[in-house]
Design a protein around this motif. Sequence first.
Motif, mmCIF file in Angstrom:
data_model
loop_
_atom_site.group_PDB
_atom_site.id
_atom_site.type_symbol
_atom_site.label_atom_id
_atom_site.label_comp_id
_atom_site.label_asym_id
_atom_site.label_seq_id
_atom_site.Cartn_x
_atom_site.Cartn_y
_atom_site.Cartn_z
ATOM 1 N N THR A 55 3.750 31.215 -33.878
ATOM 2 C CA THR A 55 2.337 31.605 -33.772
ATOM 3 C C THR A 55 2.031 32.651 -34.845
ATOM 4 O OG1 THR A 55 2.813 33.385 -32.213
ATOM 5 C CG2 THR A 55 2.427 31.181 -31.293
ATOM 6 N N GLU A 56 0.755 32.910 -35.058
ATOM 7 C CA GLU A 56 0.376 33.914 -36.051
ATOM 8 C C GLU A 56 0.953 35.280 -35.695
ATOM 9 O OE1 GLU A 56 -3.810 33.956 -36.488
ATOM 10 O OE2 GLU A 56 -3.939 31.911 -37.312
ATOM 11 N N GLU A 57 0.933 35.605 -34.389
ATOM 12 C CA GLU A 57 1.482 36.887 -33.952
ATOM 13 C C GLU A 57 2.979 36.968 -34.227
ATOM 14 O OE1 GLU A 57 -0.337 34.899 -32.177
ATOM 15 O OE2 GLU A 57 -2.227 35.985 -31.803
ATOM 16 N N GLU A 58 3.710 35.850 -33.953
ATOM 17 C CA GLU A 58 5.157 35.849 -34.176
ATOM 18 C C GLU A 58 5.485 35.920 -35.664
ATOM 19 O OE1 GLU A 58 6.732 33.304 -30.291
ATOM 20 O OE2 GLU A 58 6.038 32.240 -32.090
ATOM 21 N N GLN A 59 4.687 35.215 -36.483
ATOM 22 C CA GLN A 59 4.915 35.282 -37.921
ATOM 23 C C GLN A 59 4.718 36.702 -38.443
ATOM 24 O OE1 GLN A 59 2.315 32.414 -39.728
ATOM 25 N NE2 GLN A 59 3.583 30.663 -39.127
ATOM 26 N N ALA A 60 3.656 37.374 -37.960
ATOM 27 C CA ALA A 60 3.399 38.748 -38.389
ATOM 28 C C ALA A 60 4.536 39.666 -37.956
ATOM 29 C CB ALA A 60 2.067 39.227 -37.800
ATOM 30 N N GLU A 61 5.039 39.459 -36.720
ATOM 31 C CA GLU A 61 6.145 40.273 -36.230
ATOM 32 C C GLU A 61 7.392 40.036 -37.072
ATOM 33 O OE1 GLU A 61 8.763 41.052 -32.126
ATOM 34 O OE2 GLU A 61 7.348 39.359 -32.249
ATOM 35 N N GLU A 62 7.670 38.777 -37.417
ATOM 36 C CA GLU A 62 8.855 38.458 -38.200
ATOM 37 C C GLU A 62 8.789 39.127 -39.575
ATOM 38 O OE1 GLU A 62 11.437 34.444 -38.831
ATOM 39 O OE2 GLU A 62 9.340 34.327 -39.465
ATOM 40 N N GLU A 63 7.630 39.067 -40.223
ATOM 41 C CA GLU A 63 7.489 39.691 -41.533
ATOM 42 C C GLU A 63 7.655 41.206 -41.443
ATOM 43 O OE1 GLU A 63 3.703 38.467 -42.932
ATOM 44 O OE2 GLU A 63 4.288 36.346 -43.186
ATOM 45 N N ARG A 64 7.059 41.821 -40.405
ATOM 46 C CA ARG A 64 7.162 43.267 -40.243
ATOM 47 C C ARG A 64 8.608 43.697 -40.010
ATOM 48 N NH1 ARG A 64 7.556 46.098 -35.869
ATOM 49 N NH2 ARG A 64 6.899 44.383 -34.503
ATOM 50 N N GLU A 70 11.359 42.075 -40.896
ATOM 51 C CA GLU A 70 12.161 41.877 -42.115
ATOM 52 C C GLU A 70 11.952 43.024 -43.105
ATOM 53 O OE1 GLU A 70 10.968 38.041 -43.437
ATOM 54 O OE2 GLU A 70 12.381 36.959 -42.140
ATOM 55 N N GLU A 71 10.692 43.482 -43.237
ATOM 56 C CA GLU A 71 10.418 44.610 -44.123
ATOM 57 C C GLU A 71 11.113 45.881 -43.624
ATOM 58 O OE1 GLU A 71 6.237 45.066 -44.499
ATOM 59 O OE2 GLU A 71 5.950 43.159 -45.550
ATOM 60 N N GLU A 72 11.016 46.120 -42.307
ATOM 61 C CA GLU A 72 11.662 47.300 -41.732
ATOM 62 C C GLU A 72 13.167 47.239 -41.919
ATOM 63 O OE1 GLU A 72 12.032 49.735 -37.467
ATOM 64 O OE2 GLU A 72 10.812 47.902 -37.606
ATOM 65 N N ASN A 73 13.743 46.044 -41.735
ATOM 66 C CA ASN A 73 15.187 45.876 -41.904
ATOM 67 C C ASN A 73 15.596 46.193 -43.344
ATOM 68 O OD1 ASN A 73 17.845 44.551 -40.786
ATOM 69 N ND2 ASN A 73 17.488 43.563 -42.759
#
Length: 676
Positions: free
Chosen positions: A301-310, A312-315
Motif C-alpha cells: 500500500t502507499e502507507e507501507e511503501q512510505a514506511e519502507e522508504e523511511r 531504509e533511509e534511517e537504516n
Amino acid sequence: MTDTQQQTESFFVPLNKLDRDPKNVRKTYSKEGVAEMAATIRADGYRLLQNIIVRKGEKRGRFFVTAGERRRAALLLLADAGEISKDYPVECKERSEAEATEISIIENMQREAMHPVDEYEAYRVMAESGKSVEDIAARFGTTETMVRKRMALGRVSPVLLDLYRQEEMTFQQLSAFTVSDDHERQVEVWNSLPSWNCDHRAIRSALQGEAVKATDKRMKFIGGLDAYETAGGAIKRDLFDEQNGGYALDVALVEKLVADRLEAEAETVRAEGWKWVEVVPIIPNEAHYMHRVYPSDVPLTEEEQAEEERLEEENDDLVAQIEAGEADDEAEPRIEAIQARLAVLSTSQEAYTPEDIAKAGCYVTMDHYGNVEIERGLVRPDDEVEEEAEDGDESAGGDADETDEGGATVTPQPEERPEPTFKMPAPLVQELTAHKTAAIRAELAHNPDVALAAVVHAMLVNLFGSYGGTDYTSLEVTAKSERIETIIADPAACLGIVAMDELKENYGHTIPGKPSDLLEWCLEQPTSTLLDLLAYAAAKSINAVQHPHYERKSQRAHAERLAQALKIDMTQWYAPTGENYFGRISKAGIKQAVTEAVGEDLALGILGMEKAKAVEFAERKIAGTGWLPAPVRIALTAEQERERMVEASGDDDGVCPFDIDDKPVTDSATFPEAAE
C-alpha cells in the motif's frame, strides 16, 4: 430315495471307497494344513464335526469327495499311522454331479477365519477348565505359539477388545497393548494418542514408559521440561548433569502435548481458508508428486511503501554513524528492529489467491529439529480432476430457451457455423517436434554456459520438493535423494544432515519461489553460483547407504572413491557413543572395538560386565582415539596403503615389500552388530 432325502440324509462310506473329485476347484493342500486337521480330528475322538459332501464315482460303490478333501486327506494320514482302520466309516451327504463345481467353489471361497478375539475367548474357556496350552493347540489343530499369542490378549482391556471388534483399531495396534497389564493405563494411552500417530510403535513406547530426554526434539517442540512439568508430567533429573537436564517419564503426556501443539498450529493454518489441512508425523511421499499453487506478488500500500522508504533511509543513516564512530548505544538495537520490520514488509508482498486457497491444502508436522513445518499450496489429484470437470460443465452449456416480454418461448436461432480449422496430424506434430529437439540438442552441446544453467535447473526442480518434480524441465536429467533422515535414529545430531539443511535453507532464500521463474534466474547467474548449486545438487543425490536386503556394492564403491577424492576425515563427522553405537551392539562387538582402539589388555573384562557398564566403559576409553566402526570408515587408496605398509615395515628405501595393485583397498573388518 428321493432327491430331497438324498440331500438331507447322511450315510456312511468306508474311507478306502472315497476318491478325490476331479471337479473340485481346489487342487492343492499344504502338508501343514492336513496335519492340523488330523490333530483336530484326533482330539475329538476321530469324529468329523462336518459331514463330507460326495457324489457317485465312476465305479460302483465308490464316491468322489466334492467338499471335504482336506478332511479325507487327514483321515488317510491317521489311517497310515495306524490310528484308524483303512475302511473307517465316514459320514457323508450326497449331491448330484451337476452341483459338484458350484459346491466346491462355495466350500473353498465362502469361509471366514475366526475372529482373533473369539479365538482368545474360546482358548480362555478351555484354559479355565484345566486344559494346557499343548492340549488347546492339539484340539484346534494350531501351534502352541499361536495359542499363547491369542491368550496374551487377555492382558488387554475389555474396552479396547470391543473397539477392535467394532473395527476401530487394527490387530497390530491391539497386540501392542499386551506389553502392559494396566487396563486403565491402556485406555488412557489410546485416548491420549492422536489419530495420525497411534501405530503399534507409539502405543508400545507409551506403555513401556520409555523416558524422553530433555534434548529430544519433542521436548523442544512443546517448550522443554518446564512446559511438560507444568502440564503435570513427572521428571527424573540427573544431579550430576551440569546442564540440569533430565528425562520426561510420561511418554503419553509428551505425545499428547506434541499433538495439542500441532493441532493448535493446524487451526491457525485452517483459519487461512485452505480446502484441507492435515496433521501428519512426517510429510508423506505423495506430497512431493502433488501439483502446487504459489503465492502471487501483492504490491505494498502507499502507507507501507512510505514506511519502507523511511526505514531504509534511517537504516543507512545509522550504518553511516556507526562507521564514522558517531553512533550511540541505541544504534545497533535500532538497526535490528528496522531489519525485522523490513523483513515483515518484504514477506507481506506475497499472498495466495482465494481461488488457489479454495482448491489446495497444507500438511502440518514437526521436523527433525523440533520446529513446526508447514507445507502450503498442495493440490490433491482428485481436486484437480474435480476442477477440470467443473470447467468442462461450464463450457458445455448450450443456449437455453428464452422468453419474450409476453411470456412466450423464444428458441434462439443457431449461429452460423465457423469454417473448419486446420488440425495438424499427430504423427506429423511428433516428427516436427523431434526436429526441434534435435536442433536444441545440437546447439546446447556447443554452449556450455546455457547447458550448465539448464542442468542445474533440472536438478533443482527435483530436489526442492516445493517445485513439484520434472514438470518444469525438458531435460531428462533427474536428481533423486533418499531420505536418510528416516534411517538415522537422531538426525538432528548428525553433523552431515545439519550442514546440508543449512545449505538448503541458504539457497531457499536465494532462488525464486516459483518453478516457472527458476530457469530465467539460472540463466542470469554467474558460473560460480551455478557451480555451487550444481555441487549442492550432486551432493544431495549421493547415496552410499547399505540396506539390509540390498547391499548396493557397486554404488557404494563409487561413493568410496568420491570420499577418497574429497580426502574426508570421518572423525570430524561422526564419533561413536553409547547412544549411537555401543548400546546397539553385543558385548562381543564392544570388546572387539575396544581391542582395536586401545588394545586387548583393556578389553579383557568387558564380557563379564553388565551391558550398561560395558557401554559406558567403551565410550570413555575410545573417546578421542579416532577409532570408527568399519561401515563409517573411508578406505585407503592404494598409494595410502603402500605408505602405511612401508611405515609399518620400517623399510627406509620406500619400497613396499608387498605387491599391491592400483585399486582402492577396502577395509573388510566387520563387527557383530546384533544387540543383546
